[in-house]
Each structure stands twice: as structure tokens, then as C-alpha cells.
Design an enzyme around this catalytic site. Structure first.
Site, PDB file in Angstrom:
ATOM      1  N   ASP A   1       0.832  -1.208   0.000  1.00 38.17           N
ATOM      2  CA  ASP A   1       0.000   0.000   0.000  1.00 38.17           C
ATOM      3  C   ASP A   1       0.868   1.260   0.000  1.00 38.17           C
ATOM      4  OD1 ASP A   1       1.006  -0.235   2.564  1.00 38.17           O
ATOM      5  OD2 ASP A   1      -0.926  -0.429   3.553  1.00 38.17           O
TER       6      ASP A   1
ATOM      7  N   ASN B   1      -7.026  -0.496  14.381  1.00 36.37           N
ATOM      8  CA  ASN B   1      -8.461  -0.636  14.100  1.00 36.37           C
ATOM      9  C   ASN B   1      -8.749  -1.945  13.366  1.00 36.37           C
ATOM     10  OD1 ASN B   1      -7.295  -0.161  11.674  1.00 36.37           O
ATOM     11  ND2 ASN B   1      -8.501   1.642  11.122  1.00 36.37           N
TER      12      ASN B   1
ATOM     13  N   GLU C   1      -9.735  -0.632   5.439  1.00 35.08           N
ATOM     14  CA  GLU C   1     -10.241  -0.055   6.674  1.00 35.08           C
ATOM     15  C   GLU C   1     -11.550  -0.734   7.099  1.00 35.08           C
ATOM     16  OE1 GLU C   1      -7.753   1.479   7.811  1.00 35.08           O
ATOM     17  OE2 GLU C   1      -8.153   3.625   7.710  1.00 35.08           O
TER      18      GLU C   1
HETATM   19  C1  F6R Z   1       1.699  -0.533   6.123  1.00 31.69           C
HETATM   20  C2  F6R Z   1       0.410  -1.214   6.306  1.00 31.69           C
HETATM   21  C3  F6R Z   1      -0.376  -1.038   7.567  1.00 31.69           C
HETATM   22  C4  F6R Z   1       0.433  -1.513   8.769  1.00 31.69           C
HETATM   23  C5  F6R Z   1      -0.353  -1.415  10.068  1.00 31.69           C
HETATM   24  C6  F6R Z   1       0.498  -1.729  11.278  1.00 31.69           C
HETATM   25  O1  F6R Z   1       2.225  -0.823   4.844  1.00 31.69           O
HETATM   26  O2  F6R Z   1      -0.027  -1.899   5.437  1.00 31.69           O
HETATM   27  O3  F6R Z   1      -1.575  -1.729   7.476  1.00 31.69           O
HETATM   28  O4  F6R Z   1       0.811  -2.844   8.562  1.00 31.69           O
HETATM   29  O5  F6R Z   1      -0.903  -0.134  10.223  1.00 31.69           O
HETATM   30  O6  F6R Z   1       1.549  -0.816  11.361  1.00 31.69           O
HETATM   31  P1  F6R Z   1       2.751  -1.002  12.386  1.00 31.69           P
HETATM   32  O7  F6R Z   1       3.496  -2.211  11.956  1.00 31.69           O
HETATM   33  O8  F6R Z   1       3.572   0.255  12.240  1.00 31.69           O
HETATM   34  O9  F6R Z   1       2.133  -1.155  13.734  1.00 31.69           O
END
Ligand code: F6R
Length: 248
Positions: free
Chosen positions: A70, A139, A146
Site C-alpha cells: 500500500d 483498528n 479499513e
Molecule cells: C503498512 C500497512 C499497515 C500496517 C499497520 C500496522 O504498509 O499496510 O496496514 O501494517 O498499520 O503498522 P505497524 O506495523 O507500524 O504497527
């Protein structure tokens, strides 16, 4: 009965070692593998360990196709909070990937839908994703899928929810306006040949409990993992801290 499997590791280091070993063994088995990784805090050590092991073992990485999960819409690739920047510094530079083998969404494009269709086409042409390693948001999001997202989506542009825009500030040096993300969809995850969802630290305990033991529902996107028959939730002991004993 769950088709997904749960693996619990002593700490972040051993979790990351295991995830990095999965990448190495995939590439040994299939040098032309299609690999899709998330960026963020969780996979950082996995990426570093993978880069170290790949160098130590002199792995041939030239045939890999690398796909970024993403990107934040409107954030340029040289911004240190972007997913581009993360992969560039953790993987592409250390391992000298060639530009032709890496595929990340261009989040500055004036035609984001075309970016999505290009990514979907690439994945179909390559015969699907062999290994996807994802994190989980506070979340329950995966990528930028989302809460409320359809499980049937391929790549799409998402309006980010408040949790994502506020938690996401941690990646940036200065306060940033984050509104949209461009992301692979949960249909890609369901079709991936193997998926690892990795999580560490106590702050992830609640979302891991919901992922593994909650209802499978679009309002908690990571719950889709329960339906993946080659899906693994890999958590360190802290992130697994709220799971009931039968799952440990
Ligand atoms: C980032 C992504 C997000 C993260 C998620 C957890 O490329 O796809 O979905 O994997 O927000 O983020 P961290 O690892 O920073 O807690």
C-alpha cells in the site's frame, strides 16, 4: 474450527527471524516468487533480517517480483514516512533490486484507479502472490483495508479512518495530512498462496484477540485471516497476551 494457524514467539526478535526465514525458504524453493510485504514498524526487523540472510546465503534475488502492499495517497516517495522510502532503505538498496522487479503504487498519480488496475493486472499475469506478509492496524486494518471494507475488493483507494490518520503520524517527522490510501484488497489476501500476519507488543493484544477469536466481519478486516487455509497469525507473547488458553 479455524483454518488459519496461530504461532506464538517469545519476542519480537524470534518472530521476525521466523518471518524472514519464510521469505528465504520461499525464494530457495521458487526463485521467481511473487512477494508482497507491508511496511511499518512491525516488518522492519523482518526486512533487516531478510536482507542480512539473503546476503549471507548469497541468494539469487534477480527473478523475484516485489509488490508493495500500500501507499499513502499524495505522500511523495522521498518522504521518510512513505512506504516507498521504507522499502527503498530496508530492501531495494541493501539487496540491489532492479527497478523492473519492484512494483509499488504511484500515490502521486493523477489516475489512482489506473494504478489499481495496473497492480491487479500484474498480480494476475504473474500467477498470483506466493507470500504476503502483513501487519495489523489498531483498528484491525490490513494494508489500508479499513473497517467496513468489502472482502471482495482488489486494489482500491480508501478513505482512511481516524485511527489510521492519527496512528499514522508516527511515521512522519512533522504533522501530516493523511486522508486516503491506495492498497491491495482483501481479495488479493484471500487468493495469496500463503499469508503471514505479524504482530508484536502489548498494544496489539486486543486486535490480535479479535483477529483470532472474534467474528469474521468486514467491520474488523483482519478477521478475514480466519478463513485463509494457508494463513498464519504470528504474534509475540505480548501481542498474544489476551488470547484464551485454548488458542495458545
Ligand atoms: C503498512 C500497512 C499497515 C500496517 C499497520 C500496522 O504498509 O499496510 O496496514 O501494517 O498499520 O503498522 P505497524 O506495523 O507500524 O504497527
Amino acid at each position: 474450527m479455524l483454518s488459519m494457524q496461530l504461532k506464538i514467539y517469545k519476542d519480537y526478535q524470534s518472530l521476525s527471524e521466523a518471518a524472514a526465514n519464510e521469505i528465504v525458504s520461499l525464494i530457495k524453493h521458487k526463485p521467481a516468487a511473487v512477494l508482497c510485504l507491508a511496511s511499518g514498524d512491525t516488518p522492519r526487523l523482518t526486512c533487516k533480517l531478510f536482507a542480512t540472510k539473503a546476503k549471507q546465503e548469497n541468494l539469487d534475488l534477480s527473478q523475484i517480483t516485489f509488490i508493495g502492499l500500500d501507499e499513502w495517497v499524495n505522500i511523495p516517495p522521498d518522504n521518510e514516512g512513505s512506504c516507498h522510502y521504507f522499502f527503498q532503505h530496508e530492501i531495494f538498496e541493501p539487496l540491489q533490486f532492479s527497478p523492473g522487479q519492484v512494483h509499488l503504487f504511484d500515490a502521486l498519480s493523477t489516475d489512482l484507479n489506473n494504478e489499481c488496475r495496473k497492480m491487479d493486472g500484474l498480480i494476475f499475469d504473474k500467477g498470483g502472490i506466493d507470500l504476503m506478509i502483513v501487519g495489523i492496524g489498531m483498528n484491525g486494518h490490513i494494508g489500508f483495508n479499513e473497517p467496513g471494507v468489502s472482502f471482495d475488493n482488489y486494489s482500491h483507494v480508501a478513505e482512511l479512518d481516524n485511527t489510521t490518520t492519527s496512528v499514522g503520524q508516527k511515521y512522519f517527522k512533522a504533522a501530516m495530512t493523511l486522508q486516503q490510501g491506495i492498497t491491495l484488497g482483501l481479495k488479493h489476501l484471500q487468493e495469496a498462496k500463503k499469508v503471514l500476519l505479524i504482530a508484536n507488543a502489548a498494544k496489539k493484544a486486543e486486535v490480535i484477540q479479535k483477529t483470532v477469536e472474534g467474528d469474521v466481519t468486514p467491520s474488523f478486516p483482519a478477521s478475514i485471516m480466519q478463513q485463509h487455509n494457508n494463513g498464519y497469525v504470528m504474534a509475540d507473547e505480548e501481542a498474544a497476551g489476551l488470547l484464551t488458553a485454548k488458542n495458545k
